[in-house]
Write a protein that holds these residues in place. Sequence first.
Motif, mmCIF file in Angstrom:
data_model
loop_
_atom_site.group_PDB
_atom_site.id
_atom_site.type_symbol
_atom_site.label_atom_id
_atom_site.label_comp_id
_atom_site.label_asym_id
_atom_site.label_seq_id
_atom_site.Cartn_x
_atom_site.Cartn_y
_atom_site.Cartn_z
ATOM 1 N N LYS A 35 35.321 -1.468 25.067
ATOM 2 C CA LYS A 35 34.980 -2.724 25.753
ATOM 3 C C LYS A 35 35.173 -2.567 27.262
ATOM 4 O O LYS A 35 36.232 -2.134 27.732
ATOM 5 C CB LYS A 35 35.857 -3.858 25.227
ATOM 6 C CG LYS A 35 35.570 -5.198 25.889
ATOM 7 C CD LYS A 35 36.530 -6.283 25.424
ATOM 8 C CE LYS A 35 36.257 -6.690 23.998
ATOM 9 N NZ LYS A 35 37.075 -7.885 23.617
ATOM 10 N N ASN A 36 34.165 -2.939 28.016
ATOM 11 C CA ASN A 36 34.271 -2.855 29.472
ATOM 12 C C ASN A 36 34.887 -4.133 30.019
ATOM 13 O O ASN A 36 34.358 -5.226 29.809
ATOM 14 C CB ASN A 36 32.893 -2.632 30.110
ATOM 15 C CG ASN A 36 32.987 -2.550 31.633
ATOM 16 O OD1 ASN A 36 33.927 -1.982 32.150
ATOM 17 N ND2 ASN A 36 32.015 -3.109 32.317
ATOM 18 N N LEU A 37 36.007 -4.008 30.724
ATOM 19 C CA LEU A 37 36.707 -5.150 31.293
ATOM 20 C C LEU A 37 36.796 -5.078 32.814
ATOM 21 O O LEU A 37 37.372 -5.968 33.436
ATOM 22 C CB LEU A 37 38.113 -5.251 30.681
ATOM 23 C CG LEU A 37 38.160 -5.453 29.161
ATOM 24 C CD1 LEU A 37 39.588 -5.316 28.638
ATOM 25 C CD2 LEU A 37 37.594 -6.817 28.779
ATOM 26 N N ILE A 38 36.242 -4.028 33.410
ATOM 27 C CA ILE A 38 36.276 -3.853 34.864
ATOM 28 C C ILE A 38 34.845 -3.962 35.389
ATOM 29 O O ILE A 38 33.999 -3.097 35.113
ATOM 30 C CB ILE A 38 36.883 -2.483 35.254
ATOM 31 C CG1 ILE A 38 38.200 -2.242 34.519
ATOM 32 C CG2 ILE A 38 37.070 -2.418 36.769
ATOM 33 C CD1 ILE A 38 39.276 -3.264 34.820
ATOM 34 N N PHE A 39 34.576 -5.005 36.140
ATOM 35 C CA PHE A 39 33.236 -5.251 36.694
ATOM 36 C C PHE A 39 33.329 -5.129 38.221
ATOM 37 O O PHE A 39 33.565 -6.119 38.931
ATOM 38 C CB PHE A 39 32.740 -6.631 36.277
ATOM 39 C CG PHE A 39 32.644 -6.812 34.783
ATOM 40 C CD1 PHE A 39 31.442 -6.593 34.129
ATOM 41 C CD2 PHE A 39 33.755 -7.189 34.049
ATOM 42 C CE1 PHE A 39 31.347 -6.753 32.748
ATOM 43 C CE2 PHE A 39 33.676 -7.354 32.670
ATOM 44 C CZ PHE A 39 32.471 -7.137 32.016
ATOM 45 N N ASP A 40 33.152 -3.918 38.711
ATOM 46 C CA ASP A 40 33.379 -3.622 40.127
ATOM 47 C C ASP A 40 32.062 -3.596 40.888
ATOM 48 O O ASP A 40 31.598 -2.539 41.325
ATOM 49 C CB ASP A 40 34.126 -2.286 40.246
ATOM 50 C CG ASP A 40 34.495 -1.943 41.677
ATOM 51 O OD1 ASP A 40 34.645 -2.882 42.488
ATOM 52 O OD2 ASP A 40 34.620 -0.739 41.977
ATOM 53 N N GLN A 41 31.486 -4.747 41.095
ATOM 54 C CA GLN A 41 30.209 -4.823 41.816
ATOM 55 C C GLN A 41 30.369 -4.488 43.301
ATOM 56 O O GLN A 41 29.415 -4.077 43.954
ATOM 57 C CB GLN A 41 29.601 -6.213 41.651
ATOM 58 C CG GLN A 41 29.157 -6.547 40.235
ATOM 59 C CD GLN A 41 28.481 -7.897 40.138
ATOM 60 O OE1 GLN A 41 28.357 -8.626 41.137
ATOM 61 N NE2 GLN A 41 28.041 -8.261 38.936
ATOM 62 N N ALA A 42 31.558 -4.679 43.838
ATOM 63 C CA ALA A 42 31.799 -4.402 45.261
ATOM 64 C C ALA A 42 32.167 -2.941 45.510
ATOM 65 O O ALA A 42 32.406 -2.560 46.662
ATOM 66 C CB ALA A 42 32.914 -5.312 45.786
ATOM 67 N N ASN A 43 32.218 -2.122 44.442
ATOM 68 C CA ASN A 43 32.505 -0.688 44.565
ATOM 69 C C ASN A 43 33.823 -0.412 45.302
ATOM 70 O O ASN A 43 33.877 0.390 46.245
ATOM 71 C CB ASN A 43 31.346 0.028 45.282
ATOM 72 C CG ASN A 43 30.066 -0.008 44.486
ATOM 73 O OD1 ASN A 43 30.074 0.186 43.276
ATOM 74 N ND2 ASN A 43 28.955 -0.278 45.171
#
Length: 265
Positions: A35-43
């Motif tokens: 399960k992906n729990l890290i959503f790092d859109q800002a890199n």
Amino acid sequence: MRKYFGLLAALYLLVGCLAGLTIPVGSAAAADESKNLIFDQANLLSQQEKAELNALANQYGAERETDIIIFTSTNQANQDVQRITEDFYDDQAPGYDKAHGNAVILTMDMKNRQVYLAGFAKAEDSLDSGRLDKIREAISPDLTSGHYKQAFERYMTLAHKYMGFKPGVNPDNLLFALWFQVGAAVIIGGLIVGIMVYRSGGRITVNRATYEDSGASAVLDHADQYIRTTITKSKISKNDGGGSGGGGGGVSSGGHSHSGSKGSF
């Protein structure tokens, strides 16, 4: 001697009651390790950092049956960070075992340098706004310094810890620290044993009355002298309704209520 053992038993019972204010962690249902729990859109994170944080989030989330999520955004639409968090929960529908289930979300708005923490479903109680304030205040120095991985790890660790306490209990109370409970038990237990050892040598039966002639002893005289009365006055300040408000959280446009804590970094 029996009463001293009773005191010791009562002491250990007290320690047990304090420990009972935490929620025992039983065997949790198996979590989806992918399960992906890290959503790092800002890199903000490297691939290795994201992998390590995601593994930690899955581990802690399984133990508390709550998705522990990180969401970083460049916020091109310049929305309020609370609204960003609420929309994320509405649209992505996270939850440990069901859509729109137990979840705590940390949202980073890199455009306005603001952070928002929110607890949904069960986490709204186990991570109320007061507890989320504590977490935000603890990680803010690292966020300000750009130590994002360290801040995110601290967020996960504290969220996991605080969810282990029953709602309404201050998780940072010194009485709940294990080292304090053990130390207090050892010290008080040592005092009780010391008293037992001291008294085991027999009681002293000779006292002042043994050699006193009560028939010839009396108070000869006494006197009371009034000096003065002193009165002090102090002004009681009035509350004019100033000061900052408390509490956080709200309801998303999708109708999901949550606790919350917002601040700058």
